[in-house]
Design a protein around this motif. Structure first.
Motif, PDB file in Angstrom:
ATOM      1  N   THR A  40       0.777  -1.354  -0.187  1.00 18.25           N
ATOM      2  CA  THR A  40       0.090   0.029  -0.239  1.00 18.25           C
ATOM      3  C   THR A  40       0.764   1.068  -0.215  1.00 18.25           C
ATOM      4  OG1 THR A  40      -0.267   0.637   2.592  1.00 18.25           O
ATOM      5  CG2 THR A  40      -1.821  -1.221   1.509  1.00 18.25           C
ATOM      6  N   PRO A  41       0.859   2.590  -0.329  1.00 23.44           N
ATOM      7  CA  PRO A  41       1.639   3.624  -0.273  1.00 23.44           C
ATOM      8  C   PRO A  41       1.654   4.034   0.610  1.00 23.44           C
ATOM      9  CG  PRO A  41      -0.353   4.079  -2.217  1.00 23.44           C
ATOM     10  CD  PRO A  41      -0.388   2.501  -1.417  1.00 23.44           C
ATOM     11  N   LYS A  42       0.211   3.638   1.838  1.00 24.45           N
ATOM     12  CA  LYS A  42       0.691   4.119   3.206  1.00 24.45           C
ATOM     13  C   LYS A  42       1.755   3.777   3.521  1.00 24.45           C
ATOM     14  CE  LYS A  42      -1.452   5.390   7.666  1.00 24.45           C
ATOM     15  NZ  LYS A  42      -2.334   6.127   8.209  1.00 24.45           N
ATOM     16  N   ASN A  43       1.824   2.323   3.226  1.00 24.14           N
ATOM     17  CA  ASN A  43       2.624   1.355   4.368  1.00 24.14           C
ATOM     18  C   ASN A  43       4.089   1.665   3.305  1.00 24.14           C
ATOM     19  OD1 ASN A  43       3.783  -1.430   3.954  1.00 24.14           O
ATOM     20  ND2 ASN A  43       3.790  -1.270   5.875  1.00 24.14           N
ATOM     21  N   PHE A  44       4.261   1.611   2.333  1.00 23.72           N
ATOM     22  CA  PHE A  44       5.531   2.365   1.632  1.00 23.72           C
ATOM     23  C   PHE A  44       6.462   3.598   1.932  1.00 23.72           C
ATOM     24  CE2 PHE A  44       8.040   4.523  -1.635  1.00 23.72           C
ATOM     25  CZ  PHE A  44       9.247   3.488  -1.560  1.00 23.72           C
ATOM     26  N   GLY A  45       4.788   4.802   2.264  1.00 22.58           N
ATOM     27  CA  GLY A  45       5.327   6.232   2.812  1.00 22.58           C
ATOM     28  C   GLY A  45       6.416   5.843   3.744  1.00 22.58           C
ATOM     29  N   PHE A  46       5.400   5.037   5.103  1.00 22.50           N
ATOM     30  CA  PHE A  46       6.211   4.831   6.693  1.00 22.50           C
ATOM     31  C   PHE A  46       7.059   4.431   6.646  1.00 22.50           C
ATOM     32  CE2 PHE A  46       6.318   2.422  10.749  1.00 22.50           C
ATOM     33  CZ  PHE A  46       5.973   3.567  11.034  1.00 22.50           C
ATOM     34  N   THR A  47       7.504   3.306   5.775  1.00 20.39           N
ATOM     35  CA  THR A  47       8.420   2.345   5.710  1.00 20.39           C
ATOM     36  C   THR A  47       9.698   3.065   5.315  1.00 20.39           C
ATOM     37  OG1 THR A  47       7.756   0.726   5.244  1.00 20.39           O
ATOM     38  CG2 THR A  47       9.759  -0.046   4.950  1.00 20.39           C
ATOM     39  N   TRP A  48       9.648   3.853   4.258  1.00 17.71           N
ATOM     40  CA  TRP A  48      10.026   4.739   3.394  1.00 17.71           C
ATOM     41  C   TRP A  48      11.172   6.230   4.189  1.00 17.71           C
ATOM     42  CZ3 TRP A  48       8.990   8.863  -1.241  1.00 17.71           C
ATOM     43  CH2 TRP A  48      10.393   9.444  -1.689  1.00 17.71           C
ATOM     44  N   GLN A  49       9.686   6.575   5.039  1.00 11.03           N
ATOM     45  CA  GLN A  49      10.368   8.041   5.913  1.00 11.03           C
ATOM     46  C   GLN A  49      10.792   6.949   7.387  1.00 11.03           C
ATOM     47  OE1 GLN A  49       6.133   8.983   6.550  1.00 11.03           O
ATOM     48  NE2 GLN A  49       6.610   8.891   8.403  1.00 11.03           N
ATOM     49  N   THR A  50      10.511   5.954   8.009  1.00 11.74           N
ATOM     50  CA  THR A  50      11.802   5.533   8.843  1.00 11.74           C
ATOM     51  C   THR A  50      13.288   5.022   8.207  1.00 11.74           C
ATOM     52  OG1 THR A  50       8.899   4.610   9.470  1.00 11.74           O
ATOM     53  CG2 THR A  50      11.170   3.370  10.612  1.00 11.74           C
ATOM     54  N   VAL A  51      13.604   4.088   7.202  1.00 12.31           N
ATOM     55  CA  VAL A  51      14.057   3.863   6.715  1.00 12.31           C
ATOM     56  C   VAL A  51      15.520   5.186   6.884  1.00 12.31           C
ATOM     57  CG1 VAL A  51      16.006   3.100   5.001  1.00 12.31           C
ATOM     58  CG2 VAL A  51      13.453   2.201   5.917  1.00 12.31           C
ATOM     59  N   ALA A  52      14.589   6.723   6.600  1.00  9.56           N
ATOM     60  CA  ALA A  52      15.033   7.328   6.017  1.00  9.56           C
ATOM     61  C   ALA A  52      15.930   8.447   6.893  1.00  9.56           C
ATOM     62  CB  ALA A  52      14.489   8.681   5.506  1.00  9.56           C
ATOM     63  N   GLU A  53      14.935   8.780   8.479  1.00  5.28           N
ATOM     64  CA  GLU A  53      14.863   9.169   9.910  1.00  5.28           C
ATOM     65  C   GLU A  53      16.245   7.532  10.158  1.00  5.28           C
ATOM     66  OE1 GLU A  53      11.205   8.532  11.558  1.00  5.28           O
ATOM     67  OE2 GLU A  53      10.301  10.224  10.038  1.00  5.28           O
ATOM     68  N   ILE A  54      15.412   6.736  10.283  1.00  4.27           N
ATOM     69  CA  ILE A  54      16.725   5.372  10.982  1.00  4.27           C
ATOM     70  C   ILE A  54      18.462   5.714  10.530  1.00  4.27           C
ATOM     71  CG2 ILE A  54      18.622   3.807  10.927  1.00  4.27           C
ATOM     72  CD1 ILE A  54      15.506   2.442  11.538  1.00  4.27           C
ATOM     73  N   GLU A  55      18.611   5.863   8.928  1.00  8.85           N
ATOM     74  CA  GLU A  55      19.886   6.757   8.987  1.00  8.85           C
ATOM     75  C   GLU A  55      20.546   7.936   8.762  1.00  8.85           C
ATOM     76  OE1 GLU A  55      22.374   4.262   6.516  1.00  8.85           O
ATOM     77  OE2 GLU A  55      20.729   2.621   6.970  1.00  8.85           O
ATOM     78  N   PHE A  56      19.320   9.012   8.766  1.00  8.64           N
ATOM     79  CA  PHE A  56      19.677  10.011   9.469  1.00  8.64           C
ATOM     80  C   PHE A  56      20.662  10.391  11.146  1.00  8.64           C
ATOM     81  CE2 PHE A  56      18.043  13.956  11.481  1.00  8.64           C
ATOM     82  CZ  PHE A  56      18.880  15.205  10.826  1.00  8.64           C
ATOM     83  N   THR A  57      19.943   9.430  11.318  1.00  8.43           N
ATOM     84  CA  THR A  57      20.135   9.256  12.998  1.00  8.43           C
ATOM     85  C   THR A  57      21.509   8.791  13.186  1.00  8.43           C
ATOM     86  OG1 THR A  57      17.452   9.553  13.520  1.00  8.43           O
ATOM     87  CG2 THR A  57      19.806   8.671  15.228  1.00  8.43           C
ATOM     88  N   PHE A  58      21.904   7.903  12.473  1.00 11.07           N
ATOM     89  CA  PHE A  58      23.467   6.721  12.591  1.00 11.07           C
ATOM     90  C   PHE A  58      24.429   7.421  12.067  1.00 11.07           C
ATOM     91  CE2 PHE A  58      20.911   2.615  12.452  1.00 11.07           C
ATOM     92  CZ  PHE A  58      20.404   2.878  14.001  1.00 11.07           C
ATOM     93  N   LEU A  59      24.016   8.143  10.871  1.00 11.42           N
ATOM     94  CA  LEU A  59      24.911   9.391  10.478  1.00 11.42           C
ATOM     95  C   LEU A  59      25.646  10.408  11.434  1.00 11.42           C
ATOM     96  CD1 LEU A  59      23.487   9.905   6.992  1.00 11.42           C
ATOM     97  CD2 LEU A  59      25.624   9.156   7.383  1.00 11.42           C
ATOM     98  N   SER A  60      23.798  10.650  11.482  1.00 13.56           N
ATOM     99  CA  SER A  60      24.018  12.409  13.128  1.00 13.56           C
ATOM    100  C   SER A  60      25.542  11.714  13.905  1.00 13.56           C
ATOM    101  CB  SER A  60      23.260  12.455  13.482  1.00 13.56           C
ATOM    102  OG  SER A  60      23.096  13.508  14.978  1.00 13.56           O
ATOM    103  N   ILE A  61      24.462  10.752  14.306  1.00 10.64           N
ATOM    104  CA  ILE A  61      25.392   9.655  15.542  1.00 10.64           C
ATOM    105  C   ILE A  61      27.557   9.562  16.069  1.00 10.64           C
ATOM    106  CG2 ILE A  61      25.724   7.432  17.435  1.00 10.64           C
ATOM    107  CD1 ILE A  61      22.753   7.502  16.972  1.00 10.64           C
ATOM    108  N   SER A  62      27.630   9.096  14.381  1.00 11.29           N
ATOM    109  CA  SER A  62      28.669   8.698  14.035  1.00 11.29           C
ATOM    110  C   SER A  62      29.561  10.429  13.368  1.00 11.29           C
ATOM    111  CB  SER A  62      28.586   8.272  13.209  1.00 11.29           C
ATOM    112  OG  SER A  62      27.816   7.654  11.292  1.00 11.29           O
ATOM    113  N   GLU A  63      28.616  11.529  13.414  1.00  6.16           N
ATOM    114  CA  GLU A  63      29.318  12.479  13.212  1.00  6.16           C
ATOM    115  C   GLU A  63      29.555  12.818  11.236  1.00  6.16           C
ATOM    116  OE1 GLU A  63      33.233  13.268  15.395  1.00  6.16           O
ATOM    117  OE2 GLU A  63      32.428  12.987  17.156  1.00  6.16           O
ATOM    118  N   ARG A  64      28.734  12.514  11.019  1.00  2.22           N
ATOM    119  CA  ARG A  64      28.635  12.318   9.783  1.00  2.22           C
ATOM    120  C   ARG A  64      27.109  12.922   9.290  1.00  2.22           C
ATOM    121  NH1 ARG A  64      29.989   6.696   7.935  1.00  2.22           N
ATOM    122  NH2 ARG A  64      28.638   6.360   9.132  1.00  2.22           N
TER     123      ARG A  64
END
Length: 242
Positions: A40-64
């Motif tokens: 479903t579009p909603k499930n894809f959208g939620f998954t996409w934003q969640t994956v992006a939030e994880i990477e965004f956070t991990f990059l920040s934690i690792s000072e990148r």
């Protein structure tokens, strides 16, 4: 609780605004193709934003640190793959990806958000916004809805290059206010408000996004909890007078 001023800092995306417009844009752009994959579009959208939030956070934690919008763009094809699409780059185009991303700029204020802000201001609060997004896009949500939110009352993680929920991100906002002032943090993400409480904010949580607060995961005391933004605002004003 004596103080010289009262402040409430809002999370914006997910709290003040919903993701409905983002999901609707995904549906209009690649929705039929997603449904053919039983996604479903909603499930894809939620998954996409969640994956992006994880990477965004991990990059920040690792000072990148990278801006969230750039991380979201980069995660598009990976998320299609993780969602079960066997050949993401033949499934969707860069143009379709950009049209989906544009949906993030079309997000709208939640029902009751304007009322909540008005209640807080009438109750003597200075209202602030703390976001992982870029300020132009995020301020636009309020401007399109006719809610006055001065640019100087926005703080972005981009400024310090430290993403929430790192405690340093919340401390950088907390330290802007005099020690004797009341300092509240309001969000519809329990991880967000509980982290703010950990550094010294008084917390207010609204269930409008997550529905289930899952409090068993969080040790911090949340002073106000409510199901709608206006109810949360009323609770903050009432508690601030005790």
């Amino acid at each position: 609780m004596p103080s010289t001023a009262k402040h409430v800092v809002f999370d914006v995306v997910g709290t003040c605004v919903s993701f409905d417009a983002f999901y609707s844009r995904i549906d209009a752009t690649i929705g039929d193709k997603l449904r053919q994959q039983t996604i479903t579009p909603k499930n894809f959208g939620f998954t996409w934003q969640t994956v992006a939030e994880i990477e965004f956070t991990f990059l920040s934690i690792s000072e990148r640190y990278k801006q969230y919008k750039d991380v979201l763009r980069s995660m598009f094809y990976r998320t299609l793959w993780l969602s079960g699409v066997s050949d993401p780059r033949s499934f969707a185009t860069d143009n379709e990806r950009e049209r989906c991303i544009e949906g993030y700029s079309l997000l709208e204020l939640r029902t009751g958000c304007a009322e909540a802000i008005r209640t807080l201001r009438d109750g003597g609060f200075n209202v602030w916004c703390f976001t992982t997004g870029d300020l132009t896009r995020v301020r636009g949500y309020f401007q399109r809805s006719g809610v006055d939110m001065p640019l100087e009352n926005f703080v972005s993680c981009d400024t310090k290059g430290i993403a929430k929920p790192a405690l340093a991100a919340y401390r950088s906002v907390l330290q802007q206010f005099p020690a004797e002032d009341q300092k509240w943090f309001a969000a519809a993400h329990m991880w967000d408000v509980s982290a703010a409480v950990k550094v010294g904010f008084t917390g207010a949580y609204c269930t409008v996004y997550e529905k289930e607060p899952c409090q068993e995961l969080f040790d911090e005391k949340i002073a106000v909890m409510a199901d709608t933004l206006p109810e949360m605002a009323e609770g903050i004003v009432k508690a601030s007078k005790l």
